[in-house]
Design an enzyme around this catalytic site. Structure first.
Site, PDB file in Angstrom:
ATOM      1  N   HIS A 214      -2.572  -4.780   2.005  1.00 50.47           N
ATOM      2  CA  HIS A 214      -3.896  -4.618   2.621  1.00 50.47           C
ATOM      3  C   HIS A 214      -3.902  -4.455   4.140  1.00 50.47           C
ATOM      4  O   HIS A 214      -4.874  -3.967   4.694  1.00 50.47           O
ATOM      5  CB  HIS A 214      -4.768  -5.810   2.208  1.00 50.47           C
ATOM      6  CG  HIS A 214      -6.238  -5.675   2.470  1.00 50.47           C
ATOM      7  ND1 HIS A 214      -6.934  -4.513   2.237  1.00 50.47           N
ATOM      8  CD2 HIS A 214      -7.166  -6.569   2.927  1.00 50.47           C
ATOM      9  CE1 HIS A 214      -8.212  -4.707   2.534  1.00 50.47           C
ATOM     10  NE2 HIS A 214      -8.375  -5.934   2.965  1.00 50.47           N
TER      11      HIS A 214
ATOM     12  N   ASP B 139       0.819  -1.215   0.000  1.00 51.42           N
ATOM     13  CA  ASP B 139       0.000   0.000   0.000  1.00 51.42           C
ATOM     14  C   ASP B 139       0.857   1.271   0.000  1.00 51.42           C
ATOM     15  O   ASP B 139       1.878   1.338   0.683  1.00 51.42           O
ATOM     16  CB  ASP B 139      -0.896   0.034   1.241  1.00 51.42           C
ATOM     17  CG  ASP B 139      -1.967  -1.051   1.244  1.00 51.42           C
ATOM     18  OD1 ASP B 139      -1.749  -2.108   0.624  1.00 51.42           O
ATOM     19  OD2 ASP B 139      -3.019  -0.838   1.884  1.00 51.42           O
TER      20      ASP B 139
ATOM     21  N   ASP C  39      -4.093   0.032  -3.503  1.00 48.49           N
ATOM     22  CA  ASP C  39      -4.266   1.070  -2.480  1.00 48.49           C
ATOM     23  C   ASP C  39      -3.255   2.196  -2.676  1.00 48.49           C
ATOM     24  O   ASP C  39      -2.458   2.520  -1.791  1.00 48.49           O
ATOM     25  CB  ASP C  39      -4.197   0.484  -1.064  1.00 48.49           C
ATOM     26  CG  ASP C  39      -5.524  -0.147  -0.643  1.00 48.49           C
ATOM     27  OD1 ASP C  39      -6.388  -0.351  -1.519  1.00 48.49           O
ATOM     28  OD2 ASP C  39      -5.690  -0.440   0.558  1.00 48.49           O
TER      29      ASP C  39
ATOM     30  N   ASN D 205      -8.608  -2.457  -2.606  1.00 45.40           N
ATOM     31  CA  ASN D 205      -9.990  -2.175  -2.210  1.00 45.40           C
ATOM     32  C   ASN D 205     -10.280  -0.672  -2.157  1.00 45.40           C
ATOM     33  O   ASN D 205     -11.441  -0.266  -2.188  1.00 45.40           O
ATOM     34  CB  ASN D 205     -10.313  -2.821  -0.857  1.00 45.40           C
ATOM     35  CG  ASN D 205      -9.499  -2.249   0.279  1.00 45.40           C
ATOM     36  OD1 ASN D 205      -8.271  -2.286   0.244  1.00 45.40           O
ATOM     37  ND2 ASN D 205     -10.169  -1.720   1.286  1.00 45.40           N
ATOM     38  N   HIS D 206      -9.239   0.160  -2.118  1.00 43.81           N
ATOM     39  CA  HIS D 206      -9.464   1.611  -2.135  1.00 43.81           C
ATOM     40  C   HIS D 206      -9.588   2.165  -3.553  1.00 43.81           C
ATOM     41  O   HIS D 206      -9.927   3.344  -3.708  1.00 43.81           O
ATOM     42  CB  HIS D 206      -8.348   2.337  -1.376  1.00 43.81           C
ATOM     43  CG  HIS D 206      -8.571   2.345   0.103  1.00 43.81           C
ATOM     44  ND1 HIS D 206      -9.103   3.414   0.782  1.00 43.81           N
ATOM     45  CD2 HIS D 206      -8.367   1.376   1.029  1.00 43.81           C
ATOM     46  CE1 HIS D 206      -9.197   3.117   2.067  1.00 43.81           C
ATOM     47  NE2 HIS D 206      -8.755   1.885   2.245  1.00 43.81           N
TER      48      HIS D 206
ATOM     49  N   HIS E 119      -1.092   4.650  -0.356  1.00 41.26           N
ATOM     50  CA  HIS E 119      -2.049   5.543   0.305  1.00 41.26           C
ATOM     51  C   HIS E 119      -1.683   7.021   0.242  1.00 41.26           C
ATOM     52  O   HIS E 119      -1.689   7.727   1.247  1.00 41.26           O
ATOM     53  CB  HIS E 119      -2.276   5.102   1.751  1.00 41.26           C
ATOM     54  CG  HIS E 119      -3.224   3.950   1.879  1.00 41.26           C
ATOM     55  ND1 HIS E 119      -4.532   4.004   1.424  1.00 41.26           N
ATOM     56  CD2 HIS E 119      -3.052   2.699   2.384  1.00 41.26           C
ATOM     57  CE1 HIS E 119      -5.125   2.845   1.654  1.00 41.26           C
ATOM     58  NE2 HIS E 119      -4.241   2.028   2.220  1.00 41.26           N
TER      59      HIS E 119
END
Length: 309
Positions: free
Chosen positions: A236, A52, A80, A112-113, A54
């Site tokens: 995740h 990730d 992500d 999932n983001h 982010h």
């Protein structure tokens, strides 16, 4: 519209505003490139696996610096790219520019983001509204999300995915058969790949996230055996040490956002897979705040739930 990728790269790294029409052109070109990729992208070694990001742009730049850079290194990013951090747009666009510039060196997997529903709540939508005054750029990026691969297979030996396994999926061919070009459903195989987590459970269990499942060593061993692979590499979940191997080395979680949410105090890692499939981890720390740039706190307009922490 013709875009100068090298010029955009410089602008992104310097934190300059990218015009809306330039973002549109980048997203259109990216869709065209990504639509020809498989649900399970094939990748050769040597390759560096990244977890990730982010929206932590300055830490993403550090990641490239510490791991060789895209000019001479092959990368798989496990999704992500957006939300939580304050440079989601720049982080995602940087990866798209690299994908367009070096298509065989960057593989981008959906997390999932990378969905409309989640980005509306966890920061990306608000960031775009703050930077542009409208949601057009958010919409362009969401359309690219729909074209991202759901996984990757490295040398037919390592399966890469954002979240984990699904009770609805036994084989890689079943993943290849999914119609991925859509918003992520609330349940089913595509959803589980992006949302599930490994845990010390005896069998499939409900996930506290409200989507996906918890799965244990038995499910991992079965998947590895049926698909004749040696390792599942996923992201995740925040790992304070940057990476965590489980189930006798059959699964690894890689986390690449240091000091996650600008407060967690964790280090980050990337995993290099050599030609002989040897695993080499590189650990790195967050960029320190300087001149208002870097790992700084920027107030957001809306309180955000912490259930991903």
């Amino acid at each position: 519209m013709l875009v100068d990728l090298d010029e955009i790269l410089v602008s992104l790294k310097e934190g300059r505003h990218i015009p809306e029409e330039t973002v549109y052109a980048l997203c259109m070109d990216s869709q065209e490139l990504l639509m020809n990729e498989s649900n399970v992208a094939r990748v050769d070694t040597p390759v560096t696996i990244c977890g990730d990001i982010h929206g932590q742009l300055h830490d993403l730049l550090t990641l490239f610096e510490k791991s060789g850079g895209v000019e001479k290194t092959r990368y798989v990013f496990l999704g992500d790219f957006v939300d939580r951090g304050f440079y989601s747009l720049e982080s995602f666009l940087l990866l798209l520019v690299y994908k367009l510039r070096y298509p065989d060196r960057i593989t981008l997997i959906r997390g999932n983001h990378e969905t409309r529903q989640i980005t509306k709540v966890y920061g990306f939508y608000d960031e775009v509204m703050r930077k542009y005054g409208n949601s057009n750029v958010w919409r362009y990026c969401c359309e690219v999300f729909d074209y991202l691969s759901l996984g990757a297979i490295i040398n037919d030996s390592i399966f890469c995915v954002h979240g984990g396994l699904s009770p609805d999926i036994t084989t890689l061919n079943e993943i290849r058969a999914i119609d991925r070009k859509q918003e992520v459903p609330h349940e089913g195989g595509m959803c589980d790949l992006l949302w599930s987590d490994p845990d010390e459970v005896d069998t499939w269990s409900m996930s506290p996230r409200g989507a996906g499942f918890l799965f244990g060593k038995g499910e991992v061993d079965e998947f590895l055996h049926v698909n004749n692979v040696d390792l599942i590499a996923r992201a995740h979940q925040l790992v304070m040490e940057g990476y965590k191997e489980m189930f006798d080395g059959g699964l690894v979680t890689v986390w690449s956002a240091p000091n996650y949410c600008y407060r967690c105090g964790n280090v980050a890692a990337v995993l290099k897979i050599e030609d002989n499939l040897e695993r080499k981890y590189t650990i790195f720390e967050a960029v320190q705040a300087q001149n208002g740039v870097g790992n700084t706190i920027i107030p957001t307009k809306k309180a955000q739930m912490d259930y991903f922490l």
